[in-house]
Design a protein around this motif. Sequence first.
Motif, PDB file in Angstrom:
ATOM      1  N   GLU A  50       0.812  -1.215   0.000  1.00  0.00           N
ATOM      2  CA  GLU A  50       0.000   0.000   0.000  1.00  0.00           C
ATOM      3  C   GLU A  50       0.846   1.266   0.000  1.00  0.00           C
ATOM      4  O   GLU A  50       0.306   2.375  -0.026  1.00  0.00           O
ATOM      5  CB  GLU A  50      -0.928   0.004   1.225  1.00  0.00           C
ATOM      6  N   ALA A  51       2.151   1.133   0.040  1.00  0.00           N
ATOM      7  CA  ALA A  51       3.063   2.281  -0.004  1.00  0.00           C
ATOM      8  C   ALA A  51       4.303   1.880  -0.788  1.00  0.00           C
ATOM      9  O   ALA A  51       4.704   0.712  -0.795  1.00  0.00           O
ATOM     10  CB  ALA A  51       3.445   2.727   1.410  1.00  0.00           C
ATOM     11  N   ASP A  52       4.890   2.866  -1.477  1.00  0.00           N
ATOM     12  CA  ASP A  52       6.094   2.612  -2.268  1.00  0.00           C
ATOM     13  C   ASP A  52       7.368   2.846  -1.466  1.00  0.00           C
ATOM     14  O   ASP A  52       8.396   2.231  -1.733  1.00  0.00           O
ATOM     15  CB  ASP A  52       6.108   3.538  -3.491  1.00  0.00           C
ATOM     16  N   LEU A  53       7.291   3.753  -0.498  1.00  0.00           N
ATOM     17  CA  LEU A  53       8.457   4.107   0.309  1.00  0.00           C
ATOM     18  C   LEU A  53       7.968   4.494   1.687  1.00  0.00           C
ATOM     19  O   LEU A  53       6.912   5.130   1.828  1.00  0.00           O
ATOM     20  CB  LEU A  53       9.209   5.283  -0.340  1.00  0.00           C
ATOM     21  N   GLY A  54       8.716   4.098   2.714  1.00  0.00           N
ATOM     22  CA  GLY A  54       8.309   4.422   4.075  1.00  0.00           C
ATOM     23  C   GLY A  54       9.433   5.078   4.850  1.00  0.00           C
ATOM     24  O   GLY A  54      10.607   5.015   4.470  1.00  0.00           O
TER      25      GLY A  54
ATOM     26  N   ALA B 280      16.350  -1.479  11.062  1.00  0.00           N
ATOM     27  CA  ALA B 280      15.364  -1.610   9.988  1.00  0.00           C
ATOM     28  C   ALA B 280      14.435  -2.771  10.337  1.00  0.00           C
ATOM     29  O   ALA B 280      14.887  -3.834  10.746  1.00  0.00           O
ATOM     30  CB  ALA B 280      16.059  -1.862   8.659  1.00  0.00           C
ATOM     31  N   PRO B 281      13.124  -2.601  10.192  1.00  0.00           N
ATOM     32  CA  PRO B 281      12.181  -3.675  10.532  1.00  0.00           C
ATOM     33  C   PRO B 281      12.399  -4.920   9.683  1.00  0.00           C
ATOM     34  O   PRO B 281      12.864  -4.838   8.542  1.00  0.00           O
ATOM     35  CB  PRO B 281      10.813  -3.034  10.235  1.00  0.00           C
ATOM     36  N   ARG B 282      12.052  -6.062  10.228  1.00  0.00           N
ATOM     37  CA  ARG B 282      12.215  -7.326   9.514  1.00  0.00           C
ATOM     38  C   ARG B 282      11.386  -7.320   8.232  1.00  0.00           C
ATOM     39  O   ARG B 282      10.250  -6.852   8.202  1.00  0.00           O
ATOM     40  CB  ARG B 282      11.763  -8.475  10.416  1.00  0.00           C
ATOM     41  N   GLY B 283      11.971  -7.845   7.176  1.00  0.00           N
ATOM     42  CA  GLY B 283      11.282  -7.914   5.890  1.00  0.00           C
ATOM     43  C   GLY B 283      11.477  -6.689   5.027  1.00  0.00           C
ATOM     44  O   GLY B 283      10.989  -6.649   3.898  1.00  0.00           O
ATOM     45  N   LEU B 284      12.171  -5.692   5.564  1.00  0.00           N
ATOM     46  CA  LEU B 284      12.389  -4.454   4.819  1.00  0.00           C
ATOM     47  C   LEU B 284      13.872  -4.144   4.733  1.00  0.00           C
ATOM     48  O   LEU B 284      14.658  -4.533   5.595  1.00  0.00           O
ATOM     49  CB  LEU B 284      11.672  -3.276   5.488  1.00  0.00           C
ATOM     50  N   ARG B 285      14.252  -3.428   3.703  1.00  0.00           N
ATOM     51  CA  ARG B 285      15.593  -2.861   3.616  1.00  0.00           C
ATOM     52  C   ARG B 285      15.482  -1.377   3.898  1.00  0.00           C
ATOM     53  O   ARG B 285      14.412  -0.783   3.749  1.00  0.00           O
ATOM     54  CB  ARG B 285      16.178  -3.111   2.225  1.00  0.00           C
TER      55      ARG B 285
ATOM     56  N   GLY C  53       3.936   0.556  19.354  1.00  0.00           N
ATOM     57  CA  GLY C  53       4.063   0.518  17.897  1.00  0.00           C
ATOM     58  C   GLY C  53       4.734   1.754  17.355  1.00  0.00           C
ATOM     59  O   GLY C  53       5.181   1.765  16.205  1.00  0.00           O
ATOM     60  N   SER C  54       4.823   2.803  18.173  1.00  0.00           N
ATOM     61  CA  SER C  54       5.519   4.004  17.713  1.00  0.00           C
ATOM     62  C   SER C  54       7.023   3.825  17.897  1.00  0.00           C
ATOM     63  O   SER C  54       7.477   3.116  18.799  1.00  0.00           O
ATOM     64  CB  SER C  54       5.042   5.239  18.499  1.00  0.00           C
ATOM     65  N   GLY C  55       7.803   4.468  17.026  1.00  0.00           N
ATOM     66  CA  GLY C  55       9.254   4.384  17.137  1.00  0.00           C
ATOM     67  C   GLY C  55       9.763   4.993  18.420  1.00  0.00           C
ATOM     68  O   GLY C  55      10.720   4.504  19.028  1.00  0.00           O
ATOM     69  N   THR C  56       9.128   6.081  18.845  1.00  0.00           N
ATOM     70  CA  THR C  56       9.534   6.737  20.099  1.00  0.00           C
ATOM     71  C   THR C  56       9.373   5.776  21.273  1.00  0.00           C
ATOM     72  O   THR C  56      10.259   5.639  22.119  1.00  0.00           O
ATOM     73  CB  THR C  56       8.688   8.001  20.323  1.00  0.00           C
ATOM     74  N   ARG C  57       8.246   5.106  21.326  1.00  0.00           N
ATOM     75  CA  ARG C  57       7.983   4.165  22.420  1.00  0.00           C
ATOM     76  C   ARG C  57       8.977   3.001  22.369  1.00  0.00           C
ATOM     77  O   ARG C  57       9.492   2.554  23.405  1.00  0.00           O
ATOM     78  CB  ARG C  57       6.548   3.655  22.288  1.00  0.00           C
ATOM     79  N   GLU C  58       9.287   2.518  21.184  1.00  0.00           N
ATOM     80  CA  GLU C  58      10.216   1.396  21.044  1.00  0.00           C
ATOM     81  C   GLU C  58      11.600   1.766  21.568  1.00  0.00           C
ATOM     82  O   GLU C  58      12.230   1.000  22.315  1.00  0.00           O
ATOM     83  CB  GLU C  58      10.325   0.993  19.573  1.00  0.00           C
ATOM     84  N   VAL C  59      12.104   2.947  21.177  1.00  0.00           N
ATOM     85  CA  VAL C  59      13.432   3.370  21.614  1.00  0.00           C
ATOM     86  C   VAL C  59      13.463   3.578  23.120  1.00  0.00           C
ATOM     87  O   VAL C  59      14.419   3.184  23.801  1.00  0.00           O
ATOM     88  CB  VAL C  59      13.847   4.666  20.875  1.00  0.00           C
ATOM     89  N   LEU C  60      12.412   4.192  23.661  1.00  0.00           N
ATOM     90  CA  LEU C  60      12.352   4.437  25.110  1.00  0.00           C
ATOM     91  C   LEU C  60      12.275   3.125  25.880  1.00  0.00           C
ATOM     92  O   LEU C  60      12.949   2.950  26.906  1.00  0.00           O
ATOM     93  CB  LEU C  60      11.153   5.331  25.425  1.00  0.00           C
TER      94      LEU C  60
ATOM     95  N   ALA D  99      18.047   6.524  15.032  1.00  0.00           N
ATOM     96  CA  ALA D  99      18.156   6.777  13.599  1.00  0.00           C
ATOM     97  C   ALA D  99      16.751   6.875  13.005  1.00  0.00           C
ATOM     98  O   ALA D  99      15.828   6.176  13.428  1.00  0.00           O
ATOM     99  CB  ALA D  99      18.931   5.653  12.924  1.00  0.00           C
ATOM    100  N   LEU D 100      16.615   7.748  12.027  1.00  0.00           N
ATOM    101  CA  LEU D 100      15.393   7.832  11.233  1.00  0.00           C
ATOM    102  C   LEU D 100      15.721   7.221   9.873  1.00  0.00           C
ATOM    103  O   LEU D 100      16.700   7.607   9.232  1.00  0.00           O
ATOM    104  CB  LEU D 100      14.936   9.282  11.086  1.00  0.00           C
ATOM    105  N   ARG D 101      14.914   6.270   9.445  1.00  0.00           N
ATOM    106  CA  ARG D 101      15.240   5.488   8.252  1.00  0.00           C
ATOM    107  C   ARG D 101      14.178   5.590   7.164  1.00  0.00           C
ATOM    108  O   ARG D 101      12.986   5.624   7.454  1.00  0.00           O
ATOM    109  CB  ARG D 101      15.382   4.001   8.602  1.00  0.00           C
ATOM    110  N   ALA D 102      14.661   5.608   5.929  1.00  0.00           N
ATOM    111  CA  ALA D 102      13.796   5.294   4.790  1.00  0.00           C
ATOM    112  C   ALA D 102      13.802   3.782   4.655  1.00  0.00           C
ATOM    113  O   ALA D 102      14.852   3.143   4.787  1.00  0.00           O
ATOM    114  CB  ALA D 102      14.322   5.945   3.520  1.00  0.00           C
TER     115      ALA D 102
END
Length: 310
Positions: A156-160, A167-172, A214-221, A284-287
């Motif tokens: 449903e998206a071309d780039l995230g 990097a999340p599993r299944g993604l580069r 599920g938020s990146g902020t919560r995960e890092v904290l 890190a903020l990732r594409a």
Amino acid sequence: MSEVEGGAAAGLSHRVPDLGALQLLLAVARLGSLGRAARELGISQPAASSRIRAMERQLGVGLVDRSPRGSRLTDAGVLVTDWARRVVEAAEAFDAGAEALRDRRDSRLRVAASMTVAEYLLPGWLIALRRERPDTAVSLLAGNSAAVVERLLAGEADLGFVEGRTAPRGLRGAIVARDRLVVVVGPDHPWASRRAPLTPAELAATALIQREEGSGTREVLDAALAGHGGLAAPLLELTSTTALKAAVASGAGPAVLSELAVAEELAAHRLVQIPVEGVELRRALRAVWRSDARPTGPGRDLLSLTRRAQ
């Protein structure tokens, strides 16, 4: 199917000339001169002569008779030219169809981004992309990092763009920016006047206004405080960074937020940053993209723009 039949079906004969040679032969037939054909195609006359000779050797027949008055096709050359015309026309139709597919692909770009990236980094990147690709329609879906991953994997998206430690599993992915989480409180909160930095244990034991799971902020904290007793139950749990900042500014309680997200509020003294010692809150903020679908067209250009901005 026999081995002989299978081999024949596997590829074209080595006696089939390439498209460049066929185009040259068609130009010679149309212009009646090897020299004029060479000039039209932007190659030297010796190179054109060499290519015709190579094609004649490849086919095993003579194609062009050369004389001071010009170049004339042989009977075999006339026949091969007729075949060549059909091959070149088919190749041109193929090329036009491929170009139409590329145009359709490049006419839109679907981006999914975590809230921090969507609100504080993507606007500038998308303005720059608009200058480079004014005909590309961009749709932006903002959500937490987990939602971004789901959209990418579902096609449903071309780039995230996500926040997190890896990097999340299944993604580069590729790192496009660095960020730091900071502890903030409202100006009237008791911590606003403290001089000593917070310890990790104090931060872990405090009920915070937090982003949802599920938020990146919560995960890092969560990861940063895992060795210090883990996060206390949230005081409030909000899905919007704007709502979270408003709750902190009103005095509801402390929060840990992106430095990018609170820069304006800190400068205006609507929020106060509280230093913390002994815990790593950088991230890190990732594409990110699917491992089987590397960004192309406008997605590739947007990724390039993020790297230029670093």
